[in-house]
Design a protein around this motif. Structure first.
Motif, PDB file in Angstrom:
ATOM      1  N   HIS A  39      -0.364  29.133  57.014  1.00  0.00           N
ATOM      2  CA  HIS A  39       0.060  30.534  57.629  1.00  0.00           C
ATOM      3  C   HIS A  39       1.960  30.521  57.827  1.00  0.00           C
TER       4      HIS A  39
ATOM      5  N   GLU B 264       2.411  32.386  54.531  1.00  0.00           N
ATOM      6  CA  GLU B 264       1.678  33.154  54.496  1.00  0.00           C
ATOM      7  C   GLU B 264       2.391  34.344  55.562  1.00  0.00           C
TER       8      GLU B 264
ATOM      9  N   GLU C  77       3.584  38.506  54.012  1.00  0.00           N
ATOM     10  CA  GLU C  77       3.490  39.982  54.918  1.00  0.00           C
ATOM     11  C   GLU C  77       4.887  40.426  55.136  1.00  0.00           C
TER      12      GLU C  77
ATOM     13  N   ARG D   4      -5.226  26.999  46.962  1.00  0.00           N
ATOM     14  CA  ARG D   4      -4.395  27.611  47.669  1.00  0.00           C
ATOM     15  C   ARG D   4      -2.874  27.856  47.582  1.00  0.00           C
TER      16      ARG D   4
ATOM     17  N   LEU E  57      -1.255  32.087  46.006  1.00  0.00           N
ATOM     18  CA  LEU E  57      -0.005  32.851  46.942  1.00  0.00           C
ATOM     19  C   LEU E  57       0.893  33.059  45.812  1.00  0.00           C
TER      20      LEU E  57
END
Length: 680
Positions: free
Chosen positions: A498, A501, A505, A545, A549
C-alpha cells in the motif's frame, strides 16, 4: 573449350585511379550428366495445386517409375530434344525408351514406365525384391572424359525388419566452449532406458526401408508419457532424414543415404508440465530451431495457416518415462509388431548465491542479512506440486547444514530459498530447524554451498555444482527515524504494498501537475519501499506484484526496456499468477511503445493462446489487427477482424472493426469481399 571473357571499365576508382579495366573469365566445358527416378506429389495451397518432385527409391507393383536425365549438352536444337535411356529388370535384357526434353532449352529429359504384378502389354512385370536399373549413356562429359554410362535404380518394395529407438542426447555446458548439443549413435548393447537432454527436442529414430518409398515419405510414431502408466500421448511425424547419423548400408556414392536405408527422424519440443498443462506454447526465441517432423494435430483439429505463432509441446517431468511406439506392419515373417523404446529426461543442475530477486549472483555475504540460494534443474521437477531439492552448506568455522529449497511454482524447474546469517563465532553443526533458525557464521568466514545432481549429462552420472562466497568483515549500519515491526507477515506485506502504491499514485499526480522534482522523489521512495519489501520478505509469491508495480513505474517514465524486464519476469516465472495476463498485455504495450512491433505481435498472440478467457482478448485482437494493417498485410488483418466479429459481436468496437474488414479487402484489391463486408 571456349573461354567467355566479361570486361568492365571502372572510370573512377579509389586512390585517384581512373579507367581501371576489370575482367573475369568463364570456361566452357561439358556437363556430367545424371539420371534419377522421380515421382510427383500434389498439394492444394489456397486455390492452386502445387507440384513437388520427389526422389523415388521403392515402388509397389502397379506403380509408375518416372526417369529424369539432366544433360545440358544434349539440348542441341531450338526444339524439344530427345535422348535414349534403358530400363533393365535385374539382369534381364534392356528395354529401350526415349526421354523428351521437358521444354525447349531446359536440358532436362523425362520418360516413364509402368509396372505390374502380372504380364501386361506395355508394362514392366515386377515382384517384391526386384531391382529396376536405369541407364543413360552420357556421350560428352568432363569426367571421365569419354562416353560413360550414368546409372541409378529403383527397388520393388519388400517387407523389412524395422527398428526404433529414442536417440540419446546430451547438452554439455562448458565455460570455455559454451553449450554443445550431442546426439549419440546406436549403442553396441541396447539400453533398457535411454537418457535424453531436456534442452534438446526428444528425438526418435526409426529404420524401416519398406516404408521409405520416396524422399517425402513419412511415418507416425506414438509417444506415451507417464510415471508408471501412461497418462498422456502424442503422435509424432517422422521424416526421411540423415540428421544426427551416418550411413551404414548405403553405397558411398549414393546421395540420399537416409532414403536408401529407410531412416526416419521425428522430434518433439519438451516442456515441463503434467496432464493438465497447456499443449501449445508461444514459439519463442528460446525454443529449438528446425525441429524435424513434430507433433501431429489431434483428429478434427485444423492448423491455422496464417496467425499461429505457437508450437505444440510434449509435457513431462523428471519422474516420467517416455515410450516411443512404432507399429511395423510389414515384416519378413509376415506378422506386424509394435517396436518400443523407453527413455527419461535428464538435465544438469546449476546453483547460484544471488540477491533478493534470485537473479544475478552476488560477490559477498553479510552477517545479519540473508543468504539467497537458487538451483535450476528441470529433471528435479517430479510432480504437479512444488517440489524440493537439498543443498549442503559448509563454512570454514565449522557450520554444516542440509537445507531444502522449494520450487518457485509447479513445473518451473527452479528452486529457491533464503536463510538469515547469524553472527556466531563457534557454529553448532546440524542444528538448523531444531534450536536454530538461521545459518551460523561470523565475520571473515567462508561459506560453501553444494548441490549434487545425481542424474546429469556427464559421463559419471552425478554432477556437483558448488558456489563459494566470503562473509564480509563488518557491514554498513542503517539508521531510520521510524520503523514498525509486524508480527503478522501478511499484514506487513500488504502495508508495504500500500505504501509503494501510494507513492505511485503521488508520482502520477505530481507528474501530471508538472512538479517533476516531487515526482522524482515519489518514484525513489516507491522503489525503495518495494526493494525493502523484497529484502524483508523474499518469498517468491510476492515477486509478481513487486514486478508489476516496478513495470508501472517504468511505463510512466517511458523507460520501456525496464518495463519490459519487469513484465517479462512475471510472465516467464509466474505464468499462473493472477497478474500474469495483465502483465502479458502490458508487456505487449511496452514493446509497441519501444517500436519493437514484431515482439509486440508475439506478446499479443501469446496472451491470446495462453490466457484465452482473459477479458483483455478483445483488445488483443484489435492490436493484432492493427499490426497487420499497418504492415499492409491486409488479408491477414481482415481474417483477424473476422474472428473478432465472430467472438465479440456486441463489443463497442465491433462496427468499426467490420468497417476495417471492408477496408482491408479493398486495399488488397479483393473488391467482391470488400463489397460484401461493407454491405454487412
Amino acid at each position: 573449350g571456349d573461354v567467355v571473357t566479361a570486361s568492365y571499365v571502372d572510370e573512377f576508382a579509389r586512390g585517384g585511379r581512373r579507367n581501371r579495366l576489370l575482367t573475369t573469365d568463364l570456361s566452357v566445358t561439358y556437363f556430367n550428366a545424371g539420371i534419377r527416378p522421380i515421382s510427383y506429389d500434389f498439394k492444394r495451397t489456397g486455390g492452386n495445386i502445387q507440384e513437388t518432385i520427389k526422389d523415388l527409391m521403392r515402388v509397389d507393383p502397379g506403380e509408375r517409375i518416372v526417369i529424369e536425365v539432366t544433360d545440358y549438352d544434349m539440348d542441341s536444337t531450338a526444339e524439344v530434344d530427345k535422348i535414349p535411356v534403358e530400363v533393365i529388370l535385374n539382369n534381364d535384357d534392356p528395354i529401350k525408351l526415349e526421354a523428351s526434353e521437358t521444354k525447349e532449352h531446359s536440358g532436362i529429359f523425362r520418360t516413364q514406365i509402368d509396372t505390374s504384378a502380372n504380364e501386361e502389354e506395355g508394362k514392366l512385370m515386377v515382384k517384391a525384391g526386384d531391382r529396376v536399373n536405369l541407364k543413360y549413356i552420357d556421350p560428352q562429359n568432363t569426367f571421365p572424359g569419354h562416353s560413360f554410362p550414368r546409372e541409378s535404380f529403383v527397388f520393388v518394395r519388400k517387407p523389412t525388419k524395422g527398428a526404433a529407438r529414442i536417440v540419446e542426447t546430451r547438452f554439455i555446458r562448458s565455460p570455455e566452449e559454451g553449450s554443445k548439443s550431442v546426439f549419440l549413435p546406436v549403442p553396441e548393447e541396447p539400453k533398457e532406458m535411454a537418457a535424453f537432454a531436456y534442452e534438446l527436442p526428444l528425438t526418435v529414430e526409426v529404420i524401416d526401408p519398406d516404408m521409405a518409398k520416396d524422399s517425402l515419405s513419412s511415418i507416425q510414431v506414438k509417444i506415451l508419457v507417464g510415471d508408471e502408466n501412461a497418462s498422456r500421448e502424442v503422435d509424432v511425424k517422422c521424416e526421411i532424414s540423415s540428421s544426427f547419423g551416418e550411413r551404414t548400408t548405403a553405397p558411398i556414392d549414393f546421395g540420399n543415404w537416409a532414403l536408401y536405408e529407410g531412416r526416419f527422424i521425428g522430434q518433439v519440443q519438451l516442456q515441463l508440465g503434467g496432464p493438465d498443462s497447456p499443449i501449445r506454447i508461444p514459439a519463442g526465441v528460446d525454443g529449438p530451431i528446425g525441429v524435424i517432423g513434430g507433433i501431429i494435430p489431434p483428429p478434427g483439429e485444423v492448423e491455422d495457416d496464417g496467425l499461429d505463432l505457437t508450437v505444440r509441446v510434449l509435457n513431462l517431468t523428471g519422474a516420467d518415462v517416455a515410450t516411443a511406439a512404432y507399429k511395423d506392419v510389414d515384416r519378413p515373417e509376415g506378422n506386424g509388431t509394435v517396436l518400443e523404446s523407453r527413455g527419461r529426461m535428464i538435465s544438469d543442475g546449476s546453483l547460484a548465491l544471488t540477491g533478493p530477486d534470485y537473479g544475478d549472483p552476488v560477490e559477498l555475504l553479510y552477517v545479519g542479512e540473508k543468504l539467497y540460494i537458487r538451483v535450476i534443474d528441470p529433471d528435479h521437477d517430479v510432480s504437479d506440486d512444488r517440489d524440493m531439492v537439498e543443498v549442503n552448506i559448509d563454512t570454514r568455522l565449522g557450520e554444516k547444514e542440509k537445507i531444502s529449497l522449494e520450487e518457485t511454482f509447479s513445473h518451473s524447474g527452479a528452486f529457491t530459498g533464503s536463510f538469515r546469517l547469524d553472527a556466531v563465532e563457534k557454529p553448532v553443526p546440524d542444528n538448523l530447524g531444531n534450536n536454530a533458525t538461521a545459518i551460523e557464521t561470523f565475520f571473515g568466514d567462508l561459506l560453501t554451498a553444494t548441490f549434487v545432481d545425481e542424474i546429469s549429462n556427464v559421463e559419471e552420472g552425478a554432477l556437483e555444482s558448488t558456489a563459494e562466497l566470503a562473509v564480509s568483515i563488518g557491514a554498513n549500519g542503517i539508521i531510520s527515524s521510524f520503523s514498525k515491526v509486524f508480527a503478522d507477515e501478511e499484514l506487513a506485506v500488504r502495508t508495504q504494498f500500500h505504501i509503494a502504491e501510494s507513492y505511485f499514485e503521488l508520482f502520477k499526480s505530481h507528474k501530471k501537475l508538472g512538479r517533476d522534482e516531487d515526482a522524482a522523489k515519489d518514484l525513489e521512495n516507491g522503489r525503495r519501499a518495494l526493494k525493502q519489501l523484497v529484502e524483508d520478505y523474499p518469498d517468491p509469491k510476492y515477486a509478481p506484484r513487486v514486478n508489476y508495480l516496478l513495470g508501472q513505474f517504468s511505463q510512466e517514465l517511458k523507460q520501456w526496456s525496464d518495463a519490459i524486464d519487469a513484465y517479462e519476469t512475471i510472465v516467464r516465472n509466474y505464468p499462473e499468477d493472477t497478474l500474469a495476463a495483465d502483465a502479458q498485455y502490458k508487456l505487449a504495450q511496452a514493446y509497441e511503445e519501444a517500436e519493437r512491433f514484431d515482439d509486440a505481435l508475439e506478446a499479443y498472440v501469446t496472451l491470446a493462446s495462453t490466457y484465452p478467457n482473459s477479458p483483455l482478448i478483445a483488445n488483443v485482437m484489435i492490436r493484432i489487427n492493427e499490426y497487420f494493417y499497418r504492415g499492409e498485410n491486409y488479408l491477414i488483418a481482415a481474417k483477424v477482424g473476422g474472428k473478432f466479429i465472430e467472438r465479440f459481436e456486441s463489443h463497442q468496437w465491433a462496427p468499426k472493426m467490420a468497417f476495417r474488414i471492408g477496408q482491408c479487402h479493398y486495399k488488397a484489391l479483393v473488391y467482391k469481399d470488400a463489397a460484401d463486408a461493407f454491405d454487412d
